[in-house]
Scaffold this motif. Structure first.
Motif: not given
Length: 162
Positions: A53-57, A59-70, A146-147
């Motif tokens: 979780p600390a790595q995911a928190r 991660s700008t990639y995972l933050a951006e990816n959340a929007l793309h996956q919507v 990220w949501l």
């Protein structure tokens, strides 16, 4: 072809065509949508990745990816996929799906603990007409992911998010 490479290719082909296989509602990878041609094979072969979780928190990639996956879920006609990347979506969402591509250009990401903001430009084809919006989307970090805050998408005034 090297024997090892040939064996891996054969393994992928076998698992991809295994009788009775179905794509799960959500793959263990946050960037492979359920309608992606490799989703089933990747899920079967790789198993569940361990992301701290600390790595995911951070991660700008995972933050951006959340929007793309919507939007990827909407493109795949899989609202349950999109919903897994949204925070506080209404129970009756979605009422409309795009009938063309949705292009999201992210211009900036700010992450601060369990909150984040994406600055973006968005273009979509809705009901046969091209629409574009610019703005900021809020994110929240919950349960190791990220949501996207549904209300911040609704503020863009798109029919996809009434």
């Amino acid at each position: 072809m090297r024997p090892f490479t040939a064996a891996i290719a054969m393994l992928i082909a076998v698992f991809a065509t295994w009788p009775g296989t179905t794509v799960r509602a959500q793959t263990p990878f946050p960037d492979i949508a359920p309608c992606h041609w490799a989703a089933e094979a990747v899920t079967r072969i790789a198993g569940q990745p361990q992301v701290k979780p600390a790595q995911a928190r951070n991660s700008t990639y995972l933050a951006e990816n959340a929007l793309h996956q919507v939007f990827e879920g909407l493109r795949c006609y899989s609202p349950e996929w999109s919903r897994s990347f949204l925070a506080d979506a209404p129970a009756d969402w979605p009422t409309v799906v795009p009938n063309g591509p949705v292009v999201v250009q992210i211009d900036g990401v700010r992450l601060d603990g369990d909150r984040g903001v994406l600055s973006l430009n968005l273009r979509a084809t809705l009901a046969g007409r091209e629409v574009s919006r610019s703005g900021e989307i809020e994110l929240t970090f919950q349960n190791g992911a990220w949501l996207v805050a549904y209300d911040s998408l609704a503020a863009l005034d798109l029919p996809l998010f009434p």
